[in-house]
Motif scaffolding. Sequence first.
Motif, PDB file in Angstrom:
ATOM      1  N   ARG A 197       0.799  -1.094   0.002  1.00  0.00           N
ATOM      2  CA  ARG A 197       0.012  -0.099  -0.069  1.00  0.00           C
ATOM      3  C   ARG A 197       0.837   1.318   0.172  1.00  0.00           C
ATOM      4  O   ARG A 197       0.610   2.393  -0.669  1.00  0.00           O
ATOM      5  CB  ARG A 197      -0.973   0.189   1.178  1.00  0.00           C
ATOM      6  CG  ARG A 197      -2.091  -0.908   0.997  1.00  0.00           C
ATOM      7  CD  ARG A 197      -3.018  -0.791   2.191  1.00  0.00           C
ATOM      8  NE  ARG A 197      -2.771  -0.838   3.436  1.00  0.00           N
ATOM      9  CZ  ARG A 197      -2.911  -2.169   4.311  1.00  0.00           C
ATOM     10  NH1 ARG A 197      -3.270  -3.141   3.799  1.00  0.00           N
ATOM     11  NH2 ARG A 197      -2.373  -2.009   5.293  1.00  0.00           N
TER      12      ARG A 197
ATOM     13  N   GLU B  14       3.993   1.431  -1.149  1.00  0.00           N
ATOM     14  CA  GLU B  14       4.234   1.729  -2.547  1.00  0.00           C
ATOM     15  C   GLU B  14       3.375   2.080  -3.513  1.00  0.00           C
ATOM     16  O   GLU B  14       3.634   3.058  -4.348  1.00  0.00           O
ATOM     17  CB  GLU B  14       5.003   0.309  -3.111  1.00  0.00           C
ATOM     18  CG  GLU B  14       5.505   0.223  -4.373  1.00  0.00           C
ATOM     19  CD  GLU B  14       6.930   1.467  -4.555  1.00  0.00           C
ATOM     20  OE1 GLU B  14       7.308   1.577  -5.376  1.00  0.00           O
ATOM     21  OE2 GLU B  14       7.480   1.400  -3.254  1.00  0.00           O
ATOM     22  N   ALA B  15       2.265   1.960  -3.557  1.00  0.00           N
ATOM     23  CA  ALA B  15       0.975   2.255  -4.188  1.00  0.00           C
ATOM     24  C   ALA B  15       0.661   3.892  -4.249  1.00  0.00           C
ATOM     25  O   ALA B  15       0.588   4.544  -5.022  1.00  0.00           O
ATOM     26  CB  ALA B  15      -0.342   1.490  -4.067  1.00  0.00           C
TER      27      ALA B  15
ATOM     28  N   ARG C  32       2.855   6.013  -2.888  1.00  0.00           N
ATOM     29  CA  ARG C  32       4.195   6.622  -3.452  1.00  0.00           C
ATOM     30  C   ARG C  32       3.932   6.858  -4.929  1.00  0.00           C
ATOM     31  O   ARG C  32       4.304   7.714  -5.447  1.00  0.00           O
ATOM     32  CB  ARG C  32       5.393   6.094  -3.015  1.00  0.00           C
ATOM     33  CG  ARG C  32       5.714   6.345  -1.611  1.00  0.00           C
ATOM     34  CD  ARG C  32       7.022   5.751  -1.155  1.00  0.00           C
ATOM     35  NE  ARG C  32       7.283   4.567  -1.422  1.00  0.00           N
ATOM     36  CZ  ARG C  32       7.016   3.460  -0.291  1.00  0.00           C
ATOM     37  NH1 ARG C  32       6.827   3.858   0.673  1.00  0.00           N
ATOM     38  NH2 ARG C  32       7.261   2.225  -0.610  1.00  0.00           N
ATOM     39  N   SER C  33       3.490   5.621  -5.750  1.00  0.00           N
ATOM     40  CA  SER C  33       3.214   5.907  -7.156  1.00  0.00           C
ATOM     41  C   SER C  33       2.441   6.825  -7.556  1.00  0.00           C
ATOM     42  O   SER C  33       2.506   7.338  -8.324  1.00  0.00           O
ATOM     43  CB  SER C  33       3.007   4.369  -7.613  1.00  0.00           C
ATOM     44  OG  SER C  33       2.737   4.358  -8.960  1.00  0.00           O
ATOM     45  N   LEU C  34       1.211   6.696  -6.829  1.00  0.00           N
ATOM     46  CA  LEU C  34       0.201   7.731  -7.132  1.00  0.00           C
ATOM     47  C   LEU C  34       0.785   9.235  -7.017  1.00  0.00           C
ATOM     48  O   LEU C  34       0.317  10.115  -7.523  1.00  0.00           O
ATOM     49  CB  LEU C  34      -1.141   7.547  -6.360  1.00  0.00           C
ATOM     50  CG  LEU C  34      -1.899   6.035  -6.479  1.00  0.00           C
ATOM     51  CD1 LEU C  34      -2.840   5.814  -5.588  1.00  0.00           C
ATOM     52  CD2 LEU C  34      -2.536   6.072  -7.877  1.00  0.00           C
ATOM     53  N   GLN C  35       1.265   9.260  -5.598  1.00  0.00           N
ATOM     54  CA  GLN C  35       1.932  10.711  -5.685  1.00  0.00           C
ATOM     55  C   GLN C  35       2.902  11.126  -6.721  1.00  0.00           C
ATOM     56  O   GLN C  35       3.016  12.204  -7.025  1.00  0.00           O
ATOM     57  CB  GLN C  35       2.683  10.742  -4.277  1.00  0.00           C
ATOM     58  CG  GLN C  35       1.726  10.501  -2.785  1.00  0.00           C
ATOM     59  CD  GLN C  35       2.694  10.548  -1.862  1.00  0.00           C
ATOM     60  OE1 GLN C  35       3.693  10.400  -1.820  1.00  0.00           O
ATOM     61  NE2 GLN C  35       1.916  10.710  -0.552  1.00  0.00           N
ATOM     62  N   ARG C  36       3.538  10.334  -7.314  1.00  0.00           N
ATOM     63  CA  ARG C  36       4.483  10.509  -8.393  1.00  0.00           C
ATOM     64  C   ARG C  36       3.588  10.916  -9.680  1.00  0.00           C
ATOM     65  O   ARG C  36       3.937  12.096 -10.459  1.00  0.00           O
ATOM     66  CB  ARG C  36       5.311   9.389  -8.638  1.00  0.00           C
ATOM     67  CG  ARG C  36       6.668   9.314  -7.700  1.00  0.00           C
ATOM     68  CD  ARG C  36       7.549   8.384  -7.976  1.00  0.00           C
ATOM     69  NE  ARG C  36       7.067   7.027  -8.426  1.00  0.00           N
ATOM     70  CZ  ARG C  36       6.920   5.956  -7.579  1.00  0.00           C
ATOM     71  NH1 ARG C  36       7.821   6.170  -6.406  1.00  0.00           N
ATOM     72  NH2 ARG C  36       6.493   4.819  -7.725  1.00  0.00           N
ATOM     73  N   GLN C  37       2.580  10.209  -9.883  1.00  0.00           N
ATOM     74  CA  GLN C  37       1.837  10.417 -10.874  1.00  0.00           C
ATOM     75  C   GLN C  37       1.063  11.653 -10.674  1.00  0.00           C
ATOM     76  O   GLN C  37       0.827  12.599 -11.664  1.00  0.00           O
ATOM     77  CB  GLN C  37       0.605   9.398 -11.245  1.00  0.00           C
ATOM     78  CG  GLN C  37       1.290   8.112 -11.536  1.00  0.00           C
ATOM     79  CD  GLN C  37       0.143   6.920 -11.431  1.00  0.00           C
ATOM     80  OE1 GLN C  37      -0.849   7.260 -11.684  1.00  0.00           O
ATOM     81  NE2 GLN C  37       0.783   5.673 -11.756  1.00  0.00           N
TER      82      GLN C  37
END
Length: 296
Positions: free
Chosen positions: A241, A243-244, A246-251
Amino acid sequence: PLPLAKLAAVLVKQIAKPASGVLVRYAKDHPTAKAMTVSFGQWLHWAPEAMLLRSEGRGAECTVLHMTQVYSDLAPDCDEKGYAGPSERTDQSIRRGQTVNVLRETTQPVHGAAVPPSAGEEAEDVAAAQPAAAQPAATGSTGSALSWRLVEWRHQGQLHRGWIPSSTADGRPNLRPIVIQPLSEEAALDKGATFLGEAFIFSVAGGIVLLEYSRGASRERRNEEEKAEKQALAEREAAARGEAIRSLQRQLQVCSEENRELQQGVSRATSLAAFGALAGTAAAGLLALRLARLGD
């Protein structure tokens, strides 16, 4: 589910009592088992009595069989343990039947005097109790080395100590160890059989307790393993969760940058359009003014 293990334990406990009775009857009726049970019962009688005697310091008690002369233990040549060998004869003697406690045994030569004059059986006992080394010269003895025992005994409330010979001049023993009287065969058989029956019941109960403890330990170990697995799974899910997120924050950051660039492009386009409209209006005005002048 039904507690089958507990039901089985209760059943085994109920069966253990009649099984113990069968074992007791077998121990009493079968010839070989009966002999072994009698021996075991005698040992059960002897062991605690012997331990009690040793705890009270009476493990080396003996009975004096003949009236015997006592020799002093106050000789100056003591050994490394503080015990002196038998030296000269004292005025003391130990009567037959006296209980003494043997402290030490040694072998040393002793040269004694003649047997003091006495009368009757006691004189004979004293003469017989003199070791060959302590007999008068008329006996032909030259003071050989014999076995001596340092003993303690109580007489009229006082504790005495001295050396006495282990045997008389004619080789008869001076002391007889006090032994624990054995039980009768029937009493020893009852004692041994009863102990075997109770030991069987106790062993069954102990086995059940150990089984319950083993099952409880296994259950606890499984619970700990399941708990560890759940905790590891939760940690893995939490990491996924994270990691997901952090990925959404980058997007989201990328989308914000693109939105900002689009807004800047729209602003430039709007400014250019406004400037173009103003320039067209000015050009139209100039053209109209020029046409008006031409008409005049």
